[in-house]
Design a protein around this motif. Sequence first.
Motif, PDB file in Angstrom:
ATOM      1  N   SER A 136     -13.418 -32.170 -44.044  1.00  0.00           N
ATOM      2  CA  SER A 136     -14.477 -32.193 -43.040  1.00  0.00           C
ATOM      3  C   SER A 136     -14.262 -31.094 -42.008  1.00  0.00           C
ATOM      4  O   SER A 136     -15.202 -30.394 -41.610  1.00  0.00           O
ATOM      5  CB  SER A 136     -14.503 -33.563 -42.358  1.00  0.00           C
ATOM      6  OG  SER A 136     -15.471 -33.591 -41.320  1.00  0.00           O
ATOM      7  N   VAL A 137     -13.010 -30.918 -41.592  1.00  0.00           N
ATOM      8  CA  VAL A 137     -12.678 -29.851 -40.649  1.00  0.00           C
ATOM      9  C   VAL A 137     -12.949 -28.484 -41.284  1.00  0.00           C
ATOM     10  O   VAL A 137     -13.468 -27.571 -40.635  1.00  0.00           O
ATOM     11  CB  VAL A 137     -11.205 -29.958 -40.204  1.00  0.00           C
ATOM     12  CG1 VAL A 137     -10.790 -28.729 -39.397  1.00  0.00           C
ATOM     13  CG2 VAL A 137     -10.989 -31.219 -39.380  1.00  0.00           C
ATOM     14  N   ALA A 138     -12.619 -28.350 -42.561  1.00  0.00           N
ATOM     15  CA  ALA A 138     -12.832 -27.082 -43.262  1.00  0.00           C
ATOM     16  C   ALA A 138     -14.312 -26.727 -43.321  1.00  0.00           C
ATOM     17  O   ALA A 138     -14.690 -25.554 -43.229  1.00  0.00           O
ATOM     18  CB  ALA A 138     -12.249 -27.152 -44.669  1.00  0.00           C
ATOM     19  N   GLU A 139     -15.164 -27.721 -43.471  1.00  0.00           N
ATOM     20  CA  GLU A 139     -16.603 -27.466 -43.573  1.00  0.00           C
ATOM     21  C   GLU A 139     -17.229 -27.149 -42.221  1.00  0.00           C
ATOM     22  O   GLU A 139     -18.208 -26.405 -42.152  1.00  0.00           O
ATOM     23  CB  GLU A 139     -17.310 -28.672 -44.193  1.00  0.00           C
ATOM     24  CG  GLU A 139     -17.043 -28.850 -45.682  1.00  0.00           C
ATOM     25  CD  GLU A 139     -18.104 -29.681 -46.378  1.00  0.00           C
ATOM     26  OE1 GLU A 139     -19.247 -29.194 -46.519  1.00  0.00           O
ATOM     27  OE2 GLU A 139     -17.788 -30.815 -46.778  1.00  0.00           O
ATOM     28  N   HIS A 140     -16.686 -27.696 -41.143  1.00  0.00           N
ATOM     29  CA  HIS A 140     -17.370 -27.593 -39.855  1.00  0.00           C
ATOM     30  C   HIS A 140     -16.554 -26.901 -38.765  1.00  0.00           C
ATOM     31  O   HIS A 140     -17.095 -26.600 -37.701  1.00  0.00           O
ATOM     32  CB  HIS A 140     -17.761 -28.996 -39.362  1.00  0.00           C
ATOM     33  CG  HIS A 140     -18.557 -29.774 -40.364  1.00  0.00           C
ATOM     34  ND1 HIS A 140     -19.841 -29.423 -40.738  1.00  0.00           N
ATOM     35  CD2 HIS A 140     -18.234 -30.880 -41.098  1.00  0.00           C
ATOM     36  CE1 HIS A 140     -20.291 -30.289 -41.646  1.00  0.00           C
ATOM     37  NE2 HIS A 140     -19.337 -31.166 -41.884  1.00  0.00           N
ATOM     38  N   GLY A 141     -15.284 -26.624 -39.022  1.00  0.00           N
ATOM     39  CA  GLY A 141     -14.434 -26.044 -37.990  1.00  0.00           C
ATOM     40  C   GLY A 141     -14.573 -24.541 -37.868  1.00  0.00           C
ATOM     41  O   GLY A 141     -15.272 -23.887 -38.655  1.00  0.00           O
ATOM     42  N   SER A 142     -13.905 -23.983 -36.885  1.00  0.00           N
ATOM     43  CA  SER A 142     -13.890 -22.528 -36.699  1.00  0.00           C
ATOM     44  C   SER A 142     -13.211 -21.863 -37.891  1.00  0.00           C
ATOM     45  O   SER A 142     -12.546 -22.519 -38.693  1.00  0.00           O
ATOM     46  CB  SER A 142     -13.123 -22.174 -35.423  1.00  0.00           C
ATOM     47  OG  SER A 142     -11.748 -22.533 -35.555  1.00  0.00           O
ATOM     48  N   ASP A 143     -13.365 -20.555 -38.004  1.00  0.00           N
ATOM     49  CA  ASP A 143     -12.821 -19.838 -39.167  1.00  0.00           C
ATOM     50  C   ASP A 143     -11.318 -20.063 -39.326  1.00  0.00           C
ATOM     51  O   ASP A 143     -10.832 -20.381 -40.413  1.00  0.00           O
ATOM     52  CB  ASP A 143     -13.101 -18.336 -39.033  1.00  0.00           C
ATOM     53  CG  ASP A 143     -14.552 -17.993 -39.308  1.00  0.00           C
ATOM     54  OD1 ASP A 143     -15.361 -18.926 -39.516  1.00  0.00           O
ATOM     55  OD2 ASP A 143     -14.889 -16.799 -39.322  1.00  0.00           O
ATOM     56  N   LYS A 144     -10.570 -19.896 -38.248  1.00  0.00           N
ATOM     57  CA  LYS A 144      -9.114 -20.028 -38.310  1.00  0.00           C
ATOM     58  C   LYS A 144      -8.714 -21.432 -38.740  1.00  0.00           C
ATOM     59  O   LYS A 144      -7.872 -21.619 -39.632  1.00  0.00           O
ATOM     60  CB  LYS A 144      -8.502 -19.703 -36.950  1.00  0.00           C
ATOM     61  CG  LYS A 144      -6.991 -19.907 -36.887  1.00  0.00           C
ATOM     62  CD  LYS A 144      -6.471 -19.664 -35.482  1.00  0.00           C
ATOM     63  CE  LYS A 144      -4.979 -19.976 -35.389  1.00  0.00           C
ATOM     64  NZ  LYS A 144      -4.465 -19.787 -34.011  1.00  0.00           N
ATOM     65  N   VAL A 145      -9.313 -22.434 -38.133  1.00  0.00           N
ATOM     66  CA  VAL A 145      -8.987 -23.824 -38.449  1.00  0.00           C
ATOM     67  C   VAL A 145      -9.439 -24.170 -39.863  1.00  0.00           C
ATOM     68  O   VAL A 145      -8.736 -24.867 -40.602  1.00  0.00           O
ATOM     69  CB  VAL A 145      -9.632 -24.767 -37.416  1.00  0.00           C
ATOM     70  CG1 VAL A 145      -9.514 -26.222 -37.849  1.00  0.00           C
ATOM     71  CG2 VAL A 145      -8.984 -24.574 -36.050  1.00  0.00           C
ATOM     72  N   ALA A 146     -10.610 -23.682 -40.266  1.00  0.00           N
ATOM     73  CA  ALA A 146     -11.130 -23.972 -41.602  1.00  0.00           C
ATOM     74  C   ALA A 146     -10.197 -23.448 -42.687  1.00  0.00           C
ATOM     75  O   ALA A 146      -9.934 -24.133 -43.682  1.00  0.00           O
ATOM     76  CB  ALA A 146     -12.519 -23.365 -41.770  1.00  0.00           C
ATOM     77  N   ARG A 147      -9.674 -22.228 -42.501  1.00  0.00           N
ATOM     78  CA  ARG A 147      -8.774 -21.655 -43.500  1.00  0.00           C
ATOM     79  C   ARG A 147      -7.508 -22.497 -43.642  1.00  0.00           C
ATOM     80  O   ARG A 147      -7.037 -22.757 -44.755  1.00  0.00           O
ATOM     81  CB  ARG A 147      -8.422 -20.210 -43.137  1.00  0.00           C
ATOM     82  CG  ARG A 147      -9.600 -19.257 -43.180  1.00  0.00           C
ATOM     83  CD  ARG A 147      -9.143 -17.802 -43.186  1.00  0.00           C
ATOM     84  NE  ARG A 147      -8.242 -17.504 -42.086  1.00  0.00           N
ATOM     85  CZ  ARG A 147      -8.637 -17.107 -40.880  1.00  0.00           C
ATOM     86  NH1 ARG A 147      -9.929 -16.975 -40.622  1.00  0.00           N
ATOM     87  NH2 ARG A 147      -7.754 -16.825 -39.930  1.00  0.00           N
TER      88      ARG A 147
END
Length: 270
Positions: A136-147
């Motif tokens: 869920s974080v990967a789909e909606h988080g910032s680029d750095k956090v998503a990676r």
Amino acid sequence: MIPTLQRSALTLVVSATLWGAQGLEAQGIEARVNAVRTGTVRFTYAAGEGVCGNGANWYRSRDGRSGTFNGMWSGAVANREVETTCDRGPVRVVVQREEGDTKAIRLYVGGKWRADTGVTDLGALSAREAGGWLLSVAEHGSDKVARSALQAATVGDSIDAGAAVLRIARDDSRSQEVRSNAVHWLGELVGERVAASLDSIAYEAGDRDVRRAAIMAIARRPKDEAVPALQKLAETLPDRELRRTAVTALAQTREPAAIAWLERRLGQRD
């Protein structure tokens, strides 16, 4: 025997049910993480098949001979005096929170936590619970956090990550960097659907870097799967530069079938 259409429908229902269960579990961890407005949260979960680490770096074995490294893995280098151990997990995740927002996610495998009284420790979670939140974080988080979340979700045990990772890879609203990263980790997952998805991404019109990432992800698949797929890409991709990428990836496999194919192609130029 179940007819193909019924079997496909059943697969979709089962996948939706599993993802629904992961989503409900993710809501639980989301509330616990969000309760920490500013500070550090950490938790553990079981590592996936072939994943091990020494606390600082981790390694995923594919066939007992090759795999994926994260960091400088000293266990991969011959050492005549010391045998490097590789702990079979757990996966350790650290979440950095600032003013109600997740600013960073750090991943470790193996080792043990350092004593720190200023950390909110959620303890050992189920891999599905942790994976649902990370995806869920990967789909909606910032680029750095998503990676970082993508990486953490793909090393856990029994995490059904394929559908979410594929959605991110095909999401034109996300940055090229995140989409390419999603394609990279898609290549680490197992299953015929993943292989077919990578193949289709390589052929889709769109960002060349994302398509190149799909070719390189295919190259990391098991050799009996990667070599014929790369041969087809090298022969049929409309984009000349991407065909060259496929040829380079094919040569780097060093497989006899790949070398034979390259020799035939060179012979055709004479």
